[in-house]
Design an enzyme around this catalytic site. Structure first.
Site, mmCIF file in Angstrom:
data_model
loop_
_atom_site.group_PDB
_atom_site.id
_atom_site.type_symbol
_atom_site.label_atom_id
_atom_site.label_comp_id
_atom_site.label_asym_id
_atom_site.label_seq_id
_atom_site.Cartn_x
_atom_site.Cartn_y
_atom_site.Cartn_z
ATOM 1 N N GLU A 49 -8.583 -5.389 12.802
ATOM 2 C CA GLU A 49 -8.426 -3.965 13.148
ATOM 3 C C GLU A 49 -9.356 -3.563 14.300
ATOM 4 O OE1 GLU A 49 -8.696 -1.363 9.767
ATOM 5 O OE2 GLU A 49 -7.808 -2.815 8.395
ATOM 6 N N GLU A 104 -11.286 -3.601 1.451
ATOM 7 C CA GLU A 104 -12.532 -2.820 1.309
ATOM 8 C C GLU A 104 -13.076 -2.814 -0.118
ATOM 9 O OE1 GLU A 104 -11.764 0.974 3.225
ATOM 10 O OE2 GLU A 104 -11.111 -0.004 5.064
HETATM 11 O O1 G3I Z 1 3.416 10.068 9.856
HETATM 12 C C1 G3I Z 1 3.246 10.890 8.704
HETATM 13 C C2 G3I Z 1 3.880 12.257 8.939
HETATM 14 O O2 G3I Z 1 5.301 12.083 9.098
HETATM 15 C C3 G3I Z 1 3.609 13.138 7.742
HETATM 16 O O3 G3I Z 1 4.097 14.434 7.987
HETATM 17 C C4 G3I Z 1 2.108 13.213 7.490
HETATM 18 C C5 G3I Z 1 1.854 14.026 6.244
HETATM 19 O O4 G3I Z 1 0.781 13.510 5.571
HETATM 20 O O5 G3I Z 1 1.587 11.865 7.279
HETATM 21 C C6 G3I Z 1 1.775 11.054 8.419
HETATM 22 O O6 G3I Z 1 1.294 9.785 8.084
HETATM 23 C C7 G3I Z 1 -0.115 9.605 8.262
HETATM 24 C C8 G3I Z 1 -0.257 8.212 8.887
HETATM 25 O O7 G3I Z 1 -1.651 7.857 9.013
HETATM 26 C C9 G3I Z 1 0.410 8.125 10.263
HETATM 27 O O8 G3I Z 1 -0.256 8.952 11.169
HETATM 28 C C10 G3I Z 1 -0.782 9.610 6.884
HETATM 29 O O9 G3I Z 1 -0.753 10.905 6.356
HETATM 30 C C11 G3I Z 1 -2.247 9.172 7.047
HETATM 31 O O10 G3I Z 1 -2.863 9.031 5.770
HETATM 32 C C12 G3I Z 1 -2.301 7.807 7.740
HETATM 33 O O11 G3I Z 1 -3.667 7.495 7.991
HETATM 34 C C13 G3I Z 1 -3.933 6.094 8.177
HETATM 35 C C14 G3I Z 1 -5.160 5.747 7.333
HETATM 36 O O12 G3I Z 1 -5.536 4.373 7.550
HETATM 37 C C15 G3I Z 1 -4.870 5.922 5.858
HETATM 38 O O13 G3I Z 1 -3.805 5.096 5.485
HETATM 39 C C16 G3I Z 1 -4.250 5.833 9.645
HETATM 40 O O14 G3I Z 1 -3.084 6.024 10.436
HETATM 41 C C17 G3I Z 1 -4.731 4.407 9.834
HETATM 42 O O15 G3I Z 1 -5.140 4.175 11.184
HETATM 43 C C18 G3I Z 1 -5.913 4.115 8.907
HETATM 44 O O16 G3I Z 1 -6.193 2.748 9.040
HETATM 45 C C19 G3I Z 1 -7.322 2.271 8.288
HETATM 46 C C20 G3I Z 1 -6.967 0.919 7.702
HETATM 47 O O17 G3I Z 1 -5.822 1.037 6.887
HETATM 48 C C21 G3I Z 1 -8.144 0.337 6.940
HETATM 49 N N1 G3I Z 1 -9.340 0.245 7.788
HETATM 50 C C22 G3I Z 1 -9.713 1.534 8.413
HETATM 51 C C23 G3I Z 1 -8.543 2.079 9.216
HETATM 52 C C24 G3I Z 1 -8.912 3.370 9.936
HETATM 53 O O18 G3I Z 1 -9.225 4.349 9.006
#
Ligand code: G3I
Length: 362
Positions: free
Chosen positions: A268, A161
């Site tokens: 994605e 990005e």
């Molecule tokens: O699983 C942990 C949990 O154990 C913990 O207690 C909690 C506390 O923060 O975090 C949890 O992890 C989260 C993870 O997703 C799994 O659910 C993270 O906080 C959260 O930041 C993370 O979000 C991800 C996001 O990117 C940021 O990294 C999303 O799953 C993921 O689908 C999203 O993917 C992005 C791509 O990387 C880039 N393109 C867009 C796409 C969608 O936004």
């Protein structure tokens, strides 16, 4: 042209005036009825991927579905700076190691996402950090992470990005401010190449089909970075599709992207039925939205299939089943009833599945 599960083929479904009535059938079919979808990986002459997270590895139903459908996995967050990079520039590889090991134990290709992302690592990579230290830590992070999994990753999203949200130039971020707007990207690719000579290195971004201006800026950026010496081996289009975009827009982006001659990763893919707060209430029926969704996903799958074989790197959905999507989770869009992927909650084909099967000629 294979018929869809209810005996209609997609084009007939969408082209004929009865299309919407026929679509009602999709809308009314309870998603829990019917057989499991045939394996997605059997549809395509190229790798089919999906995301996974450590929290899913102990779910036997999800594991069985991944084994049935995909030949590649992208860890959804465990390989990102937000998970690996700790305070004081320490690293925690516990989650990333588990994901990479699991993928290899299952015989899957593992795709790394992502080494540098404007929105992450910002607790330690700050404007206040002296530039020499910033540069040294930047190089150390990219080379250490890419080097740790050397020979085990089929590819990496090296920079994610980098283009501005509206497509007007590059995104402002601390990496650009400290190391140079294009220079940080070239640097990241060169560090990744030195650390892992075999992984295919990708520049990845979103809204490239949804926003033609952003798509054009992205492709120009890739061309310019190559001239500057960045060893870009492929381009990733995230394809979080806006199903309302005009017909032909997706095809146009893939036509222009193909001209670069690089492998292309649909990295994605998802295609939400629900939109972020629009100005006007959406008065269409679920069947009308499904028809729009099927048309756009079919266009994307056809455009990808039309690429030369050497440019079809992989076709990855962001989640395997509707319930695996970030869109239903709190950190995403928190929409538990969203249906934005090829398989429903129980692994049965959503209407878009047939559009993909038709496009891939299976
Ligand atoms: O699983 C942990 C949990 O154990 C913990 O207690 C909690 C506390 O923060 O975090 C949890 O992890 C989260 C993870 O997703 C799994 O659910 C993270 O906080 C959260 O930041 C993370 O979000 C991800 C996001 O990117 C940021 O990294 C999303 O799953 C993921 O689908 C999203 O993917 C992005 C791509 O990387 C880039 N393109 C867009 C796409 C969608 O936004």
């Amino acid at each position: 042209m294979p018929a869809d599960p209810s005996g209609l083929n997609r084009r007939a479904l969408l082209a004929a005036p009865l299309g919407l009535a026929a679509c009602e059938r999709f809308a009314s079919v309870p998603t829990s009825a019917g057989p499991l979808a045939p394996p997605l990986k059997s549809l395509a002459p190229f790798p089919i991927g999906a995301t996974g997270m450590t929290g899913q590895l102990d779910d036997p139903v999800w594991v069985a579905a991944m084994r049935r459908h995909v030949s590649q996995i992208t860890p959804e967050w465990e390989l990102k700076p937000e998970r690996i990079l700790q305070s004081g520039f320490a690293y925690d590889f516990s989650a990333s190691d588990r994901m990479v090991d699991w993928g290899h134990d299952q015989g899957l290709r593992v795709f790394g996402h992502c080494l540098v992302w404007y929105s992450q690592g910002l607790d330690v990579f700050t404007d206040a950090l002296p530039t020499a230290r910033f540069a040294a830590e930047f190089d150390r992070y990219v080379s250490t992470v890419a080097g740790r999994y050397r020979g085990r990753m089929v590819g990496w999203d090296v920079v994610n990005e980098a283009v501005a949200e509206d497509g007007d130039g590059l995104r402002d971020c601390v990496y650009a401010r400290k190391l140079g707007a294009e220079a940080y990207i070239v640097r990241a690719f060169q560090q990744a190449r030195a650390a892992d000579p075999d992984a295919v290195l990708f520049l990845n971004d979103y809204n490239l089909e949804n926003n033609p201006r952003k798509g054009a800026t992205f492709l120009r950026l890739a061309e310019r970075l190559l001239k500057l010496g960045a060893p870009i081996g492929g381009i990733g289009t995230q394809s979080h599709l806006d199903i309302e975009i005009p017909a032909g827009q997706i095809r146009g982006f893939f036509r222009d992207a193909a001209a670069l001659g690089l492998p292309i990763h649909v990295s994605e893919l998802d295609f939400p039925m629900q939109r972020d707060g629009g100005r006007m209430p959406d008065l269409r029926s679920p069947a009308e939205k499904r028809a729009q969704q099927v048309a756009r996903v079919g266009e994307l799958a056809e455009a990808f299939m039309a690429l030369p074989a050497r440019q079809r790197f992989a076709f990855t959905t962001w989640g395997l089943r509707d319930t695996d999507s970030w869109l239903v989770r709190e950190e995403g869009k928190n929409r538990p009833d969203e249906s934005a992927l090829l398989l429903d909650a129980r692994g049965r084909p959503n209407p878009a599945y047939q559009a993909v099967a038709d496009a891939f000629g299976r």
